[in-house]
Design an enzyme around this catalytic site. Structure first.
Site, PDB file in Angstrom:
ATOM      1  N   ALA A 103      20.544 -25.461 -14.429  1.00  0.00           N
ATOM      2  CA  ALA A 103      20.974 -25.932 -13.107  1.00  0.00           C
ATOM      3  C   ALA A 103      19.762 -26.354 -12.262  1.00  0.00           C
ATOM      4  O   ALA A 103      18.906 -27.119 -12.724  1.00  0.00           O
ATOM      5  CB  ALA A 103      21.805 -24.828 -12.444  1.00  0.00           C
ATOM      6  N   ASP A 153      31.460 -27.163 -12.029  1.00  0.00           N
ATOM      7  CA  ASP A 153      30.675 -25.920 -11.986  1.00  0.00           C
ATOM      8  C   ASP A 153      30.707 -25.319 -10.580  1.00  0.00           C
ATOM      9  O   ASP A 153      30.686 -24.102 -10.414  1.00  0.00           O
ATOM     10  CB  ASP A 153      29.222 -26.193 -12.384  1.00  0.00           C
ATOM     11  CG  ASP A 153      29.112 -26.580 -13.846  1.00  0.00           C
ATOM     12  OD1 ASP A 153      29.943 -26.105 -14.638  1.00  0.00           O
ATOM     13  OD2 ASP A 153      28.203 -27.352 -14.188  1.00  0.00           O
TER      14      ASP A 153
HETATM   15  P1  NAP Z   1      26.913 -28.320  -6.377  1.00  0.00           P
HETATM   16  O1  NAP Z   1      27.143 -29.674  -5.856  1.00  0.00           O
HETATM   17  O2  NAP Z   1      28.053 -27.376  -6.554  1.00  0.00           O
HETATM   18  O3  NAP Z   1      26.139 -28.426  -7.793  1.00  0.00           O
HETATM   19  C1  NAP Z   1      25.070 -29.339  -7.991  1.00  0.00           C
HETATM   20  C2  NAP Z   1      25.073 -29.745  -9.458  1.00  0.00           C
HETATM   21  O4  NAP Z   1      24.674 -28.629 -10.281  1.00  0.00           O
HETATM   22  C3  NAP Z   1      26.471 -30.155  -9.952  1.00  0.00           C
HETATM   23  O5  NAP Z   1      26.387 -31.307 -10.759  1.00  0.00           O
HETATM   24  C4  NAP Z   1      26.927 -28.930 -10.757  1.00  0.00           C
HETATM   25  O6  NAP Z   1      27.898 -29.266 -11.756  1.00  0.00           O
HETATM   26  C5  NAP Z   1      25.608 -28.511 -11.364  1.00  0.00           C
HETATM   27  N1  NAP Z   1      25.532 -27.140 -11.887  1.00  0.00           N
HETATM   28  C6  NAP Z   1      25.908 -25.960 -11.307  1.00  0.00           C
HETATM   29  N2  NAP Z   1      25.668 -24.920 -12.132  1.00  0.00           N
HETATM   30  C7  NAP Z   1      25.123 -25.442 -13.261  1.00  0.00           C
HETATM   31  C8  NAP Z   1      24.642 -24.886 -14.491  1.00  0.00           C
HETATM   32  N3  NAP Z   1      24.656 -23.560 -14.745  1.00  0.00           N
HETATM   33  N4  NAP Z   1      24.094 -25.730 -15.412  1.00  0.00           N
HETATM   34  C9  NAP Z   1      24.042 -27.053 -15.186  1.00  0.00           C
HETATM   35  N5  NAP Z   1      24.462 -27.640 -14.052  1.00  0.00           N
HETATM   36  C10 NAP Z   1      25.002 -26.847 -13.103  1.00  0.00           C
HETATM   37  O7  NAP Z   1      25.749 -27.667  -5.483  1.00  0.00           O
HETATM   38  P2  NAP Z   1      25.635 -26.399  -4.532  1.00  0.00           P
HETATM   39  O8  NAP Z   1      26.994 -25.947  -4.064  1.00  0.00           O
HETATM   40  O9  NAP Z   1      24.579 -26.715  -3.535  1.00  0.00           O
HETATM   41  O10 NAP Z   1      25.028 -25.250  -5.488  1.00  0.00           O
HETATM   42  C11 NAP Z   1      25.633 -24.812  -6.657  1.00  0.00           C
HETATM   43  C12 NAP Z   1      24.613 -24.893  -7.792  1.00  0.00           C
HETATM   44  O11 NAP Z   1      24.113 -26.212  -7.844  1.00  0.00           O
HETATM   45  C13 NAP Z   1      23.395 -24.003  -7.556  1.00  0.00           C
HETATM   46  O12 NAP Z   1      23.567 -22.740  -8.173  1.00  0.00           O
HETATM   47  C14 NAP Z   1      22.259 -24.792  -8.140  1.00  0.00           C
HETATM   48  O13 NAP Z   1      21.910 -24.368  -9.453  1.00  0.00           O
HETATM   49  C15 NAP Z   1      22.758 -26.216  -8.258  1.00  0.00           C
HETATM   50  N6  NAP Z   1      21.921 -27.086  -7.384  1.00  0.00           N
HETATM   51  C16 NAP Z   1      21.116 -27.994  -8.010  1.00  0.00           C
HETATM   52  C17 NAP Z   1      20.247 -28.761  -7.248  1.00  0.00           C
HETATM   53  C18 NAP Z   1      19.358 -29.734  -7.943  1.00  0.00           C
HETATM   54  O14 NAP Z   1      19.481 -29.845  -9.182  1.00  0.00           O
HETATM   55  N7  NAP Z   1      18.466 -30.408  -7.254  1.00  0.00           N
HETATM   56  C19 NAP Z   1      20.183 -28.619  -5.858  1.00  0.00           C
HETATM   57  C20 NAP Z   1      21.025 -27.681  -5.257  1.00  0.00           C
HETATM   58  C21 NAP Z   1      21.896 -26.901  -6.050  1.00  0.00           C
HETATM   59  P3  NAP Z   1      29.368 -29.879 -11.359  1.00  0.00           P
HETATM   60  O15 NAP Z   1      29.120 -31.324 -11.119  1.00  0.00           O
HETATM   61  O16 NAP Z   1      30.214 -29.641 -12.585  1.00  0.00           O
HETATM   62  O17 NAP Z   1      29.866 -29.117 -10.164  1.00  0.00           O
END
Ligand code: NAP
Length: 267
Positions: free
Chosen positions: A165, A51
């Protein structure tokens, strides 16, 4: 003869590179021209990775008006619909038109400082939070009615497709993507005699405009995070958030089932 062009964009992982090579070979056999960067005449973008790579592709090419599908070589793969071992079946279904396009709304934030305003866009969420672990105090208005003075780590505003997410990790609700809504979820809300904040998320209709005004003492200690990318500005006076008319065209195979995906990825 019209050119048949497909863009393949992938991350640097060995498995993604191998998958891209295989896909490219199969597409050449089917008479496609393949580009490893963005060609705006393409009929399809295939993002290979997780993602994270899918989000990177959308942001890097400014949410292009070209249908997109993901192949998951990453970790979770919620956006990425197919796996590398399904490439041949996918191509058969794509050629025979056995798919549909789901138009997914993005959201936009207009961030105003004392000097100017800039816009950013997201497909998952926009987070407004304190920099350097500071508490933030934010006035939140919905269509110009003040609904709360929030105190805590911050707030996260997500689209329906972003509900699975970061929103889900902080206790927000999963939303069926057929419902086009905005969800405001609190990050560590303070709910004491000193400060009162909602402790659950709030779900708002698609035409809502959410305005967030930081208390003036905190104008310089706020970070805006759009789909994981941080933005810092001096003297933020207002952040206005709403769903955007700009939609991402997700290519879905006919048997796509949102709740089936939730069950397989989360339970
Ligand atoms: P990242 O490492 O790219 O993503 C964090 C996790 O969120 C990964 O497992 C990713 O899947 C998953 N993810 C992203 N979009 C999703 C969606 N629509 N539905 C379900 N899971 C999803 O982190 P980043 O670069 O900091 O930020 C990218 C996205 O990650 C943000 O938009 C945010 O939604 C999410 N994030 C989540 C958390 C948390 O849950 N605590 C914290 C920061 C960010 P993949 O493993 O396939 O890449």
């Amino acid at each position: 003869m019209t050119r048949k062009i497909i863009n393949i964009l992938h991350n640097d992982k060995d498995f993604s590179v191998e998958t891209a090579e295989y896909l490219k070979k199969q597409l050449y056999k089917l008479g496609y021209e393949v580009f490893n960067n963005f060609n705006e005449d393409a009929e399809l973008i295939i993002s290979i990775g997780g993602d994270g790579s899918f989000l990177w592709t959308l942001h890097k090419y400014d949410f292009p008006d070209v249908p997109i599908i993901g192949i998951n070589t990453g970790h979770l793969g919620f956006f990425t619909e197919i796996t590398p071992d399904e490439i041949d079946t996918f191509l058969e279904k794509y050629i025979s038109g056995d798919y549909f396009l789901e138009e997914v709304h993005t959201m936009k934030a207009t961030i105003c400082t004392r000097n100017n305003c800039i816009e950013t866009r997201a497909i998952n969420e926009i987070v407004i939070k304190g920099d350097k672990s500071r508490t933030v105090h934010l006035s939140i208005s919905v269509n110009n009615d003040l609904i709360q003075k929030f105190s805590g780590d911050g707030i996260l505003v997500s689209t329906s497709s972003g509900s699975t997410a970061y929103n889900y990790s902080i206790g927000g609700s999963l939303v069926d993507p057929k419902l086009n809504v905005l969800q405001v979820a609190p990050l560590a809300p303070i709910n004491t005699n000193a400060y009162r904040s909602f402790t659950s998320s709030v779900i708002l209709p698609s035409d809502t405009i959410i305005k967030v005004n930081p208390e003036y003492r905190f104008e310089n200690s706020i970070v805006i995070v759009s789909d994981g990318t941080e933005y810092r500005f001096a003297g933020i006076t207002e952040v206005s958030l709403q769903l955007s008319e700009l939609k991402v065209k997700m290519l879905r195979l006919k048997d796509f089932n949102f709740w089936g995906k939730v069950i397989s990825k989360f339970l």
